[in-house]
Every structure is written in structure tokens, then in C-alpha cells.
Design a protein around this motif. Structure first.
Motif, PDB file in Angstrom:
ATOM      1  N   VAL A   1      -8.823 -40.390 -23.551  1.00 24.10           N
ATOM      2  CA  VAL A   1      -8.987 -38.943 -23.731  1.00 24.10           C
ATOM      3  C   VAL A   1      -8.645 -38.258 -22.418  1.00 24.10           C
ATOM      4  CG1 VAL A   1     -10.612 -37.074 -24.242  1.00 24.10           C
ATOM      5  CG2 VAL A   1     -10.788 -39.258 -25.471  1.00 24.10           C
ATOM      6  N   LEU A   2      -7.848 -37.195 -22.509  1.00 27.84           N
ATOM      7  CA  LEU A   2      -7.442 -36.433 -21.331  1.00 27.84           C
ATOM      8  C   LEU A   2      -7.958 -34.998 -21.417  1.00 27.84           C
ATOM      9  CD1 LEU A   2      -5.730 -36.154 -18.702  1.00 27.84           C
ATOM     10  CD2 LEU A   2      -3.868 -35.364 -20.188  1.00 27.84           C
ATOM     11  N   PHE A   3      -8.606 -34.560 -20.341  1.00 30.53           N
ATOM     12  CA  PHE A   3      -8.972 -33.158 -20.152  1.00 30.53           C
ATOM     13  C   PHE A   3      -7.923 -32.569 -19.222  1.00 30.53           C
ATOM     14  CE2 PHE A   3     -12.866 -35.017 -21.533  1.00 30.53           C
ATOM     15  CZ  PHE A   3     -13.532 -34.013 -22.203  1.00 30.53           C
ATOM     16  N   TYR A   4      -7.162 -31.610 -19.716  1.00 31.94           N
ATOM     17  CA  TYR A   4      -6.076 -30.978 -18.965  1.00 31.94           C
ATOM     18  C   TYR A   4      -6.471 -29.550 -18.606  1.00 31.94           C
ATOM     19  CZ  TYR A   4      -1.802 -28.476 -18.003  1.00 31.94           C
ATOM     20  OH  TYR A   4      -0.864 -27.683 -17.411  1.00 31.94           O
ATOM     21  N   VAL A   5      -6.339 -29.196 -17.310  1.00 30.90           N
ATOM     22  CA  VAL A   5      -6.650 -27.843 -16.854  1.00 30.90           C
ATOM     23  C   VAL A   5      -5.511 -27.335 -15.989  1.00 30.90           C
ATOM     24  CG1 VAL A   5      -8.249 -26.372 -15.569  1.00 30.90           C
ATOM     25  CG2 VAL A   5      -9.130 -28.364 -16.808  1.00 30.90           C
ATOM     26  N   ALA A   6      -4.929 -26.200 -16.391  1.00 36.95           N
ATOM     27  CA  ALA A   6      -3.979 -25.468 -15.547  1.00 36.95           C
ATOM     28  C   ALA A   6      -4.809 -24.382 -14.862  1.00 36.95           C
ATOM     29  CB  ALA A   6      -2.857 -24.880 -16.380  1.00 36.95           C
ATOM     30  N   TRP A   7      -5.159 -24.640 -13.634  1.00 34.31           N
ATOM     31  CA  TRP A   7      -6.177 -23.872 -12.925  1.00 34.31           C
ATOM     32  C   TRP A   7      -5.812 -22.400 -12.764  1.00 34.31           C
ATOM     33  CZ3 TRP A   7     -10.845 -25.930 -11.863  1.00 34.31           C
ATOM     34  CH2 TRP A   7     -11.696 -25.181 -11.061  1.00 34.31           C
TER      35      TRP A   7
END
Length: 150
Positions: free
Chosen positions: A63-69
Motif C-alpha cells: 500500500v502506498l500513501f502518496y502526497v504532493a506536498w
């Protein structure tokens, strides 16, 4: 990318990942970058998922948590094994819980809560087996590209 997290926040997220993974064979990663280069963050999350080779877990339960800050975009994506196991609304409800915290500028708390929820589902469907399980993916947070930060 300049790391937007303090060393304590980064350590807290890694600890949350490790705590969630203690009870499961599943794997969790967090990836941060400044801007999402695709129109949809879920599309970018899928690209990063592949770049990080998360599809190579034995049970397809990464599982990947992706954040474009800077562009304030977020997605959570799971591999085929976990997708087939969780309820249909799981990813959307998890995303909304994380985003509720983000709206309060509680970014680390939101990610920690999401990691906890994912860990619970991974434990339910992919419980830890001491004889066969190993940590298949790096627990570190990756930044801006596919390389984990050292």
C-alpha cells in the motif's frame, strides 16, 4: 525535494509504518513530492507504486500513501491482493479520514491514522506468519522520485 517534515515527524511516520507492519505480511510506504506531475494524484501514485517496485511483494499486498506536498494532493493505492480483500469503499473512506486531518493542517496525524487503518485491514486479510514473513520493502519515506531518502 526539500523534506517538509521535521526529523521527529519523519521518525513518527516510519514508526507508524513499522507498528502497522508488525501484525501483517503487508507492506506500507509513504512517498512525498512537491508537485503532482499528472492531472490525477491516483495516476501518479500508480506510477510511483511501480517505480518503488511495490508490486513485487509475495502476496501483492503493498500500500502506498502518496502526497504532493506543495500542490496539496493525496492518494492511497493498494496492490491487487489487498484490493481484492478490502471492502469496496475502503480506499475512499481511508482517503477521506486522512484528508480530514490534512484540512486541519495535521498532516502527520492524518498519515498516521491512514497507516493505522491500512495496517488493521492488512492484519485482517494478511496476518503475520513468523515462519514465512519478512520485510519485503523499505520502511523509509521516499521523496520526489523513486529513491528512498538516506
Amino acid at each position: 525535494m526539500t523534506n517538509p517534515l521535521t526529523p521527529q515527524q519523519e521518525a513518527s511516520l516510519i514508526a507508524a509504518i513499522r507498528q502497522a507492519e508488525v501484525r501483517t505480511s503487508g507492506e506500507i510506504r509513504v512517498h512525498l513530492e512537491n508537485q503532482c506531475p499528472t492531472p490525477e494524484p491516483l495516476d501518479r501514485a500508480a506510477q510511483v507504486f511501480a517505480q518503488l517496485n511495490m508490486q513485487h511483494t509475495a502476496q501483492r499486498n503493498g500500500v502506498l500513501f502518496y502526497v504532493a506536498w506543495d500542490s496539496r494532493q493525496f492518494a492511497v493505492i493498494g496492490d491487487a491482493g489487498i484490493n481484492a480483500a478490502v471492502p469496496d469503499d475502503f480506499w475512499e473512506s481511508t482517503k477521506e479520514i486522512v484528508l480530514d486531518h490534512f484540512r486541519l493542517n495535521k498532516f502527520v496525524v492524518g498519515l498516521e491514522k491512514g497507516i493505522q487503518l491500512v495496517g488493521e485491514q492488512l492484519q485482517r486479510y494478511f496476518p503475520y506468519d513468523a515462519t514465512t514473513d519478512q520485510n519485503e520493502l523499505d520502511d523509509s519515506i521516499s521523496f520526489g522520485d523513486s529513491a528512498p531518502r538516506k
